[in-house]
Design a protein around this motif. Sequence first.
Motif, PDB file in Angstrom:
ATOM      1  N   LEU A 117      -1.684  -3.844  -0.861  1.00  0.00           N
ATOM      2  CA  LEU A 117      -2.312  -5.139  -1.107  1.00  0.00           C
ATOM      3  C   LEU A 117      -1.251  -6.210  -1.310  1.00  0.00           C
ATOM      4  O   LEU A 117      -1.486  -7.385  -1.067  1.00  0.00           O
ATOM      5  CB  LEU A 117      -3.210  -5.084  -2.343  1.00  0.00           C
ATOM      6  CG  LEU A 117      -4.475  -4.226  -2.214  1.00  0.00           C
ATOM      7  CD1 LEU A 117      -5.260  -4.267  -3.514  1.00  0.00           C
ATOM      8  CD2 LEU A 117      -5.344  -4.726  -1.072  1.00  0.00           C
ATOM      9  N   VAL A 124     -12.046  -6.092  -1.091  1.00  0.00           N
ATOM     10  CA  VAL A 124     -11.454  -5.325   0.008  1.00  0.00           C
ATOM     11  C   VAL A 124     -12.591  -4.790   0.852  1.00  0.00           C
ATOM     12  O   VAL A 124     -13.530  -4.191   0.339  1.00  0.00           O
ATOM     13  CB  VAL A 124     -10.615  -4.145  -0.559  1.00  0.00           C
ATOM     14  CG1 VAL A 124     -10.118  -3.267   0.570  1.00  0.00           C
ATOM     15  CG2 VAL A 124      -9.454  -4.670  -1.375  1.00  0.00           C
ATOM     16  N   VAL A 174      -8.759  -8.120   3.363  1.00  0.00           N
ATOM     17  CA  VAL A 174      -8.619  -8.259   1.926  1.00  0.00           C
ATOM     18  C   VAL A 174      -8.758  -9.736   1.588  1.00  0.00           C
ATOM     19  O   VAL A 174      -8.122 -10.578   2.203  1.00  0.00           O
ATOM     20  CB  VAL A 174      -7.224  -7.774   1.462  1.00  0.00           C
ATOM     21  CG1 VAL A 174      -7.074  -7.958  -0.041  1.00  0.00           C
ATOM     22  CG2 VAL A 174      -7.004  -6.328   1.852  1.00  0.00           C
TER      23      VAL A 174
END
Lengths: 319, 330, 322
Positions: C52, C5, C66
């Motif tokens: 996420l 990330v 990400v």
Amino acid sequence: MSDSLIDAPAGSGAEQSAVAASLTPIGAGAAGLASPHVVRRGGEFVHYAVRNPKLLFGLALEALFVLGAIIGPIISPHNATDLFRSYLHPSAQHWLGTNNIGNDLFAQLVYGLRDSYLVGALGALCASAIGMALGFIAGYRGGWLDEVLQMVTNIMVMIPSLVLLIVIGAYLTTRGVLFEGVFIGLTTWPWVARAVRAQTFTLRSRDFVDLARLSGKRPAAIVVRDIAPNMASYLFLVVVLLFGSSMLLAASYDFLGLGPTNGISLGTMMNQAMLWSALQLHTWWWFVAPGVVLTGMVVALLIANVGLDEVFNPKLRSQ
Amino acid sequence: MRRYFSRKLLTYVLTFFVGATVDWGIPHLMPGNPVQLYLSNFDLQPAGYASLYKTMSQAYGTNLPLWDQYLHFWDGLLHANLGVSIYDFPSEVTTLIWHALPYTLALLVPAITLSYMLGNRLGALAARRKLLDNTVLPVGYLFQATPYPWLALALPFLLGYVWHVFPISGAYSNTLLPALSLTFFWSLLDHWFLPFLTVFLVSLGGWAIGMRNLVIYELENDSSRYLRALGGTERLVRKYAYRNASLPQLSGLALALGVVIGGNIVAEIAFQYPGLGFLIYNAIEREDYFLLQGIFIFIIVGVLVANFVIDIIYLIVDPRTRLSMQGATA
Amino acid sequence: MTVRVENLKIAYRTLAGDVCPVDDVSFSVGDDEIMGLAGESGCGKSTLGTSLIRLETRMAVLGGKVELDGVELPIDDDRAMRRYRMKEISLVPQYAMSALNPTRKIRRLAADLLRCHGVGYGEIADELRRRLDLVGLDAGVLDRYPFELSGGMRQRVTLVLSTLLNPSLLIADEVTSALDVSTQRAVGELMMEFRDRRFVKSMIAITHDLSILAQIADSILVMYAGRLAEKAGSDTIVNSPLHPYTQLLLASLPAVGVRHDDTTLVGIPGRPPPLSNPPAGCRFADRCPFAYARCKEQPPFTEVRPGHQVACWKVAEEVQAA
């Protein structure tokens, strides 16, 4: 189903609220009540309230009708019972024309507004008072009291109120506005009781109630001071819907001649229109005016109700 | 499950008992009695009045003590004997009801089922499409707020008197006799449509709005979030939401019956459609109290049966009721 | 690296402006690594973890990216993310107890979900049963409805279901929060076993409970007010934390054997800053006993020792001096 009595079956917490959301006195599956709301400060409510288009529109529309009910009889050039030439078309002298015996229809309309509001308010008040009292008791106490109440509500819900009124009305030949309002109250309270009971149930198991109980508060005080305020918004919505529902019920009753034997209401106007061949004679304003006005009154309430629900429940706000 | 049913059964029995007692009680506990009320319509000489009163009282049993009358009432009830109509003497009440029933059912059953199914679909669609929501919602509210009498007057006026599309009264054209012909069937349909529409439209709005709210709620709840988080298609999420939302709607159906019946009566009277509602109206006009009371009982039984059917459907559809360890309270 | 990330910034849109529960966050999780994500309620850890896999409505990605196994994840595109969910990246939600649809039997739910990913139920039925067995559930569970199972059983079913397609990354959001201590331990061990058996390649365990992380996590990432405070191996964090916040956090935990008649339990005075209007500079500054002038400037999240990242000027200085 414009004038139905629905109620919220009990279930588990969130489900109850969803169920309550779908069942209202105005038609099964009608608008309106979502989850119980946590008590928030009034300021936040007001902020959202004045920005909610539905609420504002509904209130404005309703205010229009209320205004009509109040000043209508004053500005109307004639009284509802004065006699003129019959079957007159709308004109400058008679804004909605006259009926079969020569009463001014506009005057009847504005007086009828009053009657409709009166019965609506009476019915809503009665039903709320009884329903809330019983709902709180059953929801808070539980046990056999709750069982009895459930049985009673189940029974009452299954007896169609219109048919009951027909039978009563056949024998009770003079009826007043009071009777009609009380009758509506006495036949609509089961819905309120169920909804209130369901919410009380949910709130009862919350910690703050346990705390209140531990501190030795009496049950009545707990209900009034702890539980009711947390349901305040919900209760308010209930009353609003009840009001609309009562008005619709009264219209049906009046239409069938089961309303007050004296006085004029919107439903009675429609009844007379039908009886005196307004359809055949194409004197449509006779029944269109009360019909549209009544629909408007109730729609305004429903829309305001949805807006109010959005104000109270942030999840529903569409941003 | 047994507890579920035994509870329901008890409610039904009690309802029937209460309903029947109220039905019997109102006329008998009000001042005067049916015979007296009936005879008050005629300008009779005292002697004639007295003898008529005596004969009728004996015939209708109103001269017996109250308790006896009550027991007789139950006796008749349990033998499916609802008495004899005063006006239509000597037709039995049950016969009159039987003749009117098909018309009422022809209105009620399609109106309820179609408005329910269509309303649910519309509501579910509105829940996920903003555009549809903006039309369905206001229209739904409009219909919900519409008083039955208003629609029952506006529809025939517009479609009957002004535009002459549909007839506005009766069950079939009065130039026809009942027969198994296409013309007759067509006439039946023609006359059926407007009263059906009245009951249908008002209910439609309510179901649509309710379903919309329920589906919105379901689409945002934890199980929907989980499905989406795990890559479930929106279609799957919607399908599950619809299913979950249908349950409260179904219990709502049982509760809405009383109201729809009311609306049905209004429609029948406005259109002079010869169902039970119209029969009631005539009974009132003609002061045929036994007919009136008989219809009342009948309607109660009808509502109980319908509730029972819905209870069974609910049992099939909701696994929680079937398997719940606590008795269901729906 | 399984997950990387970089400078992720996620905002929650409100009437009063954007609130950023995730403000410029960068970290990575390697293969076979269980990383604990710890912090107080409201620090943004749940948002970080769940975004996420799926951004909730009203959330927007304001920046950053990400990467999963070298592929960039389109986390702001709900549709595009669908093909990664459950297969590459999966979630055991905070609401696991109510995550299963109440009107569907477990088997049916699993089958429907699998079908969305093009996997037939039959293909995976055996494996499903094996895994249920592994978590201590009888295969009969498949034919039951969620309400027929206890909370703990439901949670285990959710764990099995979420990991059924062997995702690269599993996000476990507060899985032990609602459990008693012995069950917590059991669930913690289950999670480690899932990792050991390679049912999941790596895991992010989100919790406010450092003790469970000490048990299961390889590394711990501490968040405060939307920003990262410290990241290191779990031993390091537990035994020799560097960031003042972490130190105070650990110090406020009750220790076994210490009687609190003798010493009082000390918390951290003050409150986290509101995310709607965060202060400039280090967000922990006004509660930090070591704060000084430099703290008006936001300290970078840098590696002060190998494998140990901290966002604190004081720490950076002291380590440099050492």
